[in-house]
Design a protein around this motif. Structure first.
Motif, PDB file in Angstrom:
ATOM      1  N   ARG A 127     129.926  70.805 -53.986  1.00  0.00           N
ATOM      2  CA  ARG A 127     130.882  70.055 -54.229  1.00  0.00           C
ATOM      3  C   ARG A 127     130.901  69.496 -55.834  1.00  0.00           C
ATOM      4  O   ARG A 127     130.077  69.040 -56.458  1.00  0.00           O
ATOM      5  CB  ARG A 127     130.917  68.406 -53.431  1.00  0.00           C
ATOM      6  CG  ARG A 127     130.958  69.001 -51.782  1.00  0.00           C
ATOM      7  CD  ARG A 127     131.049  67.590 -50.958  1.00  0.00           C
ATOM      8  NE  ARG A 127     132.247  67.132 -50.943  1.00  0.00           N
ATOM      9  CZ  ARG A 127     132.537  65.832 -51.151  1.00  0.00           C
ATOM     10  NH1 ARG A 127     131.425  64.931 -50.918  1.00  0.00           N
ATOM     11  NH2 ARG A 127     133.702  64.947 -51.253  1.00  0.00           N
ATOM     12  N   ILE A 130     131.966  76.166 -55.765  1.00  0.00           N
ATOM     13  CA  ILE A 130     132.463  75.767 -54.381  1.00  0.00           C
ATOM     14  C   ILE A 130     132.313  77.034 -53.429  1.00  0.00           C
ATOM     15  O   ILE A 130     131.723  76.667 -52.157  1.00  0.00           O
ATOM     16  CB  ILE A 130     134.081  75.366 -54.268  1.00  0.00           C
ATOM     17  CG1 ILE A 130     134.000  73.954 -55.162  1.00  0.00           C
ATOM     18  CG2 ILE A 130     134.433  75.166 -53.081  1.00  0.00           C
ATOM     19  CD1 ILE A 130     135.472  73.655 -55.582  1.00  0.00           C
ATOM     20  N   PRO A 139     137.875  62.489 -46.110  1.00  0.00           N
ATOM     21  CA  PRO A 139     138.017  62.858 -47.352  1.00  0.00           C
ATOM     22  C   PRO A 139     139.446  62.183 -47.983  1.00  0.00           C
ATOM     23  O   PRO A 139     139.101  62.028 -49.301  1.00  0.00           O
ATOM     24  CB  PRO A 139     138.606  64.390 -47.101  1.00  0.00           C
ATOM     25  CG  PRO A 139     137.664  64.970 -45.902  1.00  0.00           C
ATOM     26  CD  PRO A 139     137.486  63.448 -45.061  1.00  0.00           C
ATOM     27  N   TYR A 182     129.241  64.249 -54.467  1.00  0.00           N
ATOM     28  CA  TYR A 182     129.542  65.580 -55.243  1.00  0.00           C
ATOM     29  C   TYR A 182     127.970  65.752 -55.964  1.00  0.00           C
ATOM     30  O   TYR A 182     127.585  64.947 -56.629  1.00  0.00           O
ATOM     31  CB  TYR A 182     130.697  65.126 -56.353  1.00  0.00           C
ATOM     32  CG  TYR A 182     132.014  65.155 -55.776  1.00  0.00           C
ATOM     33  CD1 TYR A 182     132.556  66.042 -55.349  1.00  0.00           C
ATOM     34  CD2 TYR A 182     132.346  63.713 -55.150  1.00  0.00           C
ATOM     35  CE1 TYR A 182     133.884  66.123 -54.906  1.00  0.00           C
ATOM     36  CE2 TYR A 182     133.689  63.845 -54.562  1.00  0.00           C
ATOM     37  CZ  TYR A 182     134.477  65.070 -54.408  1.00  0.00           C
ATOM     38  OH  TYR A 182     135.730  64.682 -53.789  1.00  0.00           O
ATOM     39  N   HIS A 221     141.892  71.887 -54.757  1.00  0.00           N
ATOM     40  CA  HIS A 221     140.703  72.104 -53.934  1.00  0.00           C
ATOM     41  C   HIS A 221     140.283  70.831 -53.069  1.00  0.00           C
ATOM     42  O   HIS A 221     139.923  70.154 -53.993  1.00  0.00           O
ATOM     43  CB  HIS A 221     139.449  73.140 -54.402  1.00  0.00           C
ATOM     44  CG  HIS A 221     138.949  73.818 -53.333  1.00  0.00           C
ATOM     45  ND1 HIS A 221     137.850  73.398 -52.676  1.00  0.00           N
ATOM     46  CD2 HIS A 221     138.874  75.085 -53.067  1.00  0.00           C
ATOM     47  CE1 HIS A 221     137.386  74.310 -51.646  1.00  0.00           C
ATOM     48  NE2 HIS A 221     137.956  75.438 -52.295  1.00  0.00           N
ATOM     49  N   GLU A 222     140.015  70.849 -52.009  1.00  0.00           N
ATOM     50  CA  GLU A 222     139.332  69.548 -51.196  1.00  0.00           C
ATOM     51  C   GLU A 222     137.942  69.548 -51.445  1.00  0.00           C
ATOM     52  O   GLU A 222     137.345  68.230 -51.339  1.00  0.00           O
ATOM     53  CB  GLU A 222     139.472  69.838 -49.603  1.00  0.00           C
ATOM     54  CG  GLU A 222     138.795  71.242 -48.945  1.00  0.00           C
ATOM     55  CD  GLU A 222     139.039  71.297 -47.565  1.00  0.00           C
ATOM     56  OE1 GLU A 222     138.232  72.034 -46.979  1.00  0.00           O
ATOM     57  OE2 GLU A 222     139.777  70.432 -46.991  1.00  0.00           O
ATOM     58  N   GLN A 223     137.507  70.568 -51.992  1.00  0.00           N
ATOM     59  CA  GLN A 223     135.889  70.262 -52.183  1.00  0.00           C
ATOM     60  C   GLN A 223     135.591  69.758 -53.997  1.00  0.00           C
ATOM     61  O   GLN A 223     134.657  69.751 -54.295  1.00  0.00           O
ATOM     62  CB  GLN A 223     134.792  71.304 -52.061  1.00  0.00           C
ATOM     63  CG  GLN A 223     134.914  71.866 -50.350  1.00  0.00           C
ATOM     64  CD  GLN A 223     134.210  70.793 -49.872  1.00  0.00           C
ATOM     65  OE1 GLN A 223     133.438  69.900 -50.127  1.00  0.00           O
ATOM     66  NE2 GLN A 223     134.844  70.326 -48.606  1.00  0.00           N
TER      67      GLN A 223
END
Length: 334
Positions: free
Chosen positions: A84, A79, A15, A147, A114-116
């Motif tokens: 993603r 999400i 990530p 994504y 947000h990581e996503q």
């Protein structure tokens, strides 16, 4: 980083490494240096097999309509559903300083961390249509990184809507409840580009929102039939633009919005229109880059550069017609 290293970081990176590679790749693609351009072309060609699986959603509307608030609410909703989300926002560049605030990311406080989610603001740099020149290429980077929803938000002024519509699978136009009369809804040919019209801030004046929805629905029906009498509104094989109300601030109506988007995607994929639209966009993209490249090479041509100032001065002085000057300069380019 070399194109091969960037490719590996985008497609297979962890990530943190993936975000870093994406940022570097988009910066490389936005560069106008010849050596960077060559590396960018190599990277895009390598990325292409990993793209095409995402859904591209374009969102536009006048300043203050609530685009950033809506995109944050939508992004967090998606999400939660397991998607993603990448958001490419385009900020207007100042005609005076040439700079851009790039403030959209600060207005999406929850989504931006947000990581996503991945948010990339870019300056319009004076590009016609308000969409950054390299937004299409940035979309491919996001798709290659996995994504599956790519949202393009643009400056809602002038003809920016045309540019967004020309690079996305679905174009959403956001309106305010009290945006104006019937003619306001269809001026400048903007409304006929919309696949879905969203009346935001419906909670502020429910009556006005309902009235606006009825007006815009009527306008869209007329626009849909104009020149296309075969597009009967009851024909379920053809997508007919819809109008919905919601309140992004309160989070109301986001689920109904996504239900309409999902219905649009399924219908357009089923009847082949989605694939046809992407093919048309790819062809238009190629010719757009040819036009831009020819203009750049024309300005860099030694004979043109030597004669350009004199021709410009004669045009400004009124001693040489602009069309004649253009033809003479083009002859030098040959």
């Amino acid at each position: 980083m070399t194109p091969s290293v960037l490719l590996d970081g985008i497609v297979h990176g962890d990530p943190a490494g993936q975000r870093r590679a994406m940022a570097k790749a988009i910066t490389l693609l936005e560069s106008t240096r010849a050596d960077h351009r060559a590396q960018g072309d190599e990277l895009l060609t390598a990325l292409l097999p990993h793209t095409g699986k995402a859904f591209r959603l374009g969102i536009s509307g006048v300043p203050g309509v609530g685009k950033s608030t809506f995109i944050e609410a939508l992004g967090l909703y998606l999400i939660d559903k397991g998607h993603r989300v990448a958001v490419l926002t385009v900020d207007p560049s100042s005609t005076v300083s040439g700079g851009s605030i790039l403030g959209d990311k600060t207005r999406m406080e929850k989504l931006s961390v947000h990581e996503q989610a991945y948010i990339r603001p870019s300056p319009s740099s004076g590009t016609l249509g308000g969409v950054a020149e390299k937004t299409r290429e940035a979309m491919l980077v996001c798709e290659a990184a996995g994504y599956d929803i790519v949202i393009v938000e643009t400056v809602g002024v002038g003809q920016s809507e045309t540019a967004v519509s020309g690079m996305t699978d679905m174009f959403v136009l956001m309106q305010l409840p009290n945006a104006g009369d019937d003619l306001q809804a269809i001026k400048k040919g903007v409304m006929e580009l919309a696949d879905l019209v969203v009346i935001n801030k419906a909670d502020l004046d429910p009556d006005a929102a309902t009235h606006a929805r009825a007006q815009i629905t009527s306008s869209l029906r007329l626009l849909g039939l104009h020149g296309h009498p075969e597009h009967a509104h009851h024909d379920e094989r053809i997508w007919h633009p819809q109008v919905i109300q919601l309140s992004a601030l309160l989070g109301r109506g986001v689920d109904a919005f996504w239900a309409e988007v999902s219905r649009f995607r399924a219908l357009q994929a089923g009847n082949g229109q989605l694939a046809a639209r992407r093919q048309q966009q790819a062809r238009a993209w190629m010719w757009e880059r040819i036009d831009a490249g020819l203009k750049q090479r024309f300005r860099a041509h030694p004979k043109v550069r030597a004669a350009l100032d004199n021709a410009t001065q004669r045009v400004l002085a009124g001693t040489l017609p602009a069309s004649t000057a253009a033809r003479q300069l083009l002859d030098l380019f040959d």
